[in-house]
Design an enzyme around this catalytic site. Structure first.
Site, PDB file in Angstrom:
ATOM      1  N   CYS A  51       0.825  -1.212   0.000  1.00 37.10           N
ATOM      2  CA  CYS A  51       0.000   0.000   0.000  1.00 37.10           C
ATOM      3  C   CYS A  51       0.856   1.257   0.000  1.00 37.10           C
ATOM      4  O   CYS A  51       1.712   1.428   0.879  1.00 37.10           O
ATOM      5  CB  CYS A  51      -0.904  -0.017   1.237  1.00 37.10           C
ATOM      6  SG  CYS A  51      -1.802   1.529   1.506  1.00 37.10           S
ATOM      7  N   TYR A 182      -5.341   6.689  -8.953  1.00 41.95           N
ATOM      8  CA  TYR A 182      -6.562   5.937  -8.616  1.00 41.95           C
ATOM      9  C   TYR A 182      -7.762   6.492  -9.371  1.00 41.95           C
ATOM     10  O   TYR A 182      -8.664   5.744  -9.755  1.00 41.95           O
ATOM     11  CB  TYR A 182      -6.813   5.985  -7.109  1.00 41.95           C
ATOM     12  CG  TYR A 182      -5.878   5.106  -6.319  1.00 41.95           C
ATOM     13  CD1 TYR A 182      -6.236   3.798  -5.998  1.00 41.95           C
ATOM     14  CD2 TYR A 182      -4.639   5.570  -5.887  1.00 41.95           C
ATOM     15  CE1 TYR A 182      -5.383   2.983  -5.278  1.00 41.95           C
ATOM     16  CE2 TYR A 182      -3.774   4.765  -5.176  1.00 41.95           C
ATOM     17  CZ  TYR A 182      -4.149   3.473  -4.865  1.00 41.95           C
ATOM     18  OH  TYR A 182      -3.293   2.663  -4.165  1.00 41.95           O
TER      19      TYR A 182
END
Length: 344
Positions: A51, A182
């Protein structure tokens, strides 16, 4: 929804992707005003190397030398729709917290917690309750609230005279780059994707201009701003270029940003937190609504991260008046970047 979607969750949204930025804002401070004073050994940082948001905390913890004061629990690279899990640990249970899922620490404090279970998170070990998952605040507090436990020679990652400029750059980088990739990858329409793509590469062009004449984003040393940009750049070619369709250019085809990223990667505290295998596994295996087969690509070439970058010609001192961190402890080492021969 397919079976894999049901297991892993769905990420693509109709139209433009909008990130939920409502995090647990409790802070761990020197004065303990939120009920959680800074104490060595009391808290556990739970992260995942896959992450980018959690990767920031791993880098800052390393640079500041907080390993002895703040223990580290690592989740595996994949998760289901419920939670990140401790599947890297024997029996799939965190050895300090005694839980199989990070969700357990969230529910211990908030039994009806309504949002996603995210990393990084800091857990209060005595109670087993999550304290905060506010990743943007966590690293700033590492610099400003955990000073008593910084190693000798720790760099100034958030120096007071530069905070206004760091905050300004961070805001731009978050909206346009960190979250921008994203916004491309999780776009639910052509129109949303096109707009996101244009925004992202305008921002990367702006960063190229800024970094063409200075070694670091703010001032002449590494700061919080560099940490936040680096974790996105490290994932760009292995994941975002193909998986998220951020494909105007590879990072390796943007000379200034590529040199800058390699400069940081080769700096102690940065590249030694990067596990490219876990990064690729996470994105390609978890985002089944984008990659239904779950096939993980073999490429790209990773040995080029170790090639010369020549950024030192711009001056700057990576750690200012401080020193590099020592090598990671054995339990926190990542696999080395493979050589060309090993990748063949």
């Amino acid at each position: 929804m397919t079976e894999s979607d049901a297991e892993n969750g769905s990420y693509v949204e109709p139209g433009e992707f909008k990130r939920d930025t409502n995090y647990i804002t409790t802070r761990i401070t020197r004065d303990g005003r939120d009920g959680y004073p800074v104490e060595a050994g009391r808290y556990r940082l739970v992260a995942a190397r896959a992450c980018p948001w959690a990767n920031r905390t791993l880098i800052v913890r390393r640079l500041l030398g907080l390993e002895d004061a703040l223990s580290l629990g690592l989740c595996g690279p994949t998760h289901d729709k419920l939670s990140w899990t401790f599947d890297l640990d024997p029996g799939g249970v965190d050895p300090v917290l005694g839980i199989p899922r990070l969700r357990d620490a969230y529910l211990a404090r908030f039994p009806e917690y309504p949002r996603g279970i995210t990393v990084p998170a800091i857990v209060d070990v005595p109670t087993g309750q999550v304290v905060t998952n506010d990743y943007a605040r966590i690293t700033l507090d590492f610099s400003t609230e955990w000073v008593e436990f910084h190693r000798p020679g720790a760099p100034q990652l958030y120096p007071e005279p530069l905070r206004a400029e760091i905050d300004k750059v961070d805001e731009q980088v978050f909206h346009e780059v960190n979250n921008g990739v994203y916004r491309c990858g999780f776009a639910g329409s052509q129109e949303a994707y096109d707009a996101a793509y244009d925004r992202l590469f305008r921002a990367l062009d702006w960063l190229t201009d800024r970094l063409s004449t200075q070694r670091y984003l703010v001032g002449d040393t590494i700061t919080e701003a560099d940490v936040r940009l680096f974790t996105t750049l490290a994932r760009f070619d292995p994941v975002y270029h193909g998986h998220f369709k951020c494909n105007r250019s590879k990072l390796a085809e943007m000379p200034v940003l590529w040199d800058y990223a390699r400069d940081l990667f080769q700096t102690p505290g940065f590249g030694d937190t990067i596990d490219f295998g876990q990064i690729k596994t996470h994105y390609y295996a978890v985002h089944r609504d984008i990659n239904p087969t779950g096939v993980i690509p073999k490429g790209p070439d990773l040995a080029n991260w170790l090639t010369p970058h020549d950024r030192a010609k711009l001056g700057g001192r990576p750690f200012g008046d401080g020193t590099p961190p020592p090598p990671p402890v054995p339990a926190e080492q990542v696999p080395p970047v493979p050589t060309d021969a090993e990748q063949e």
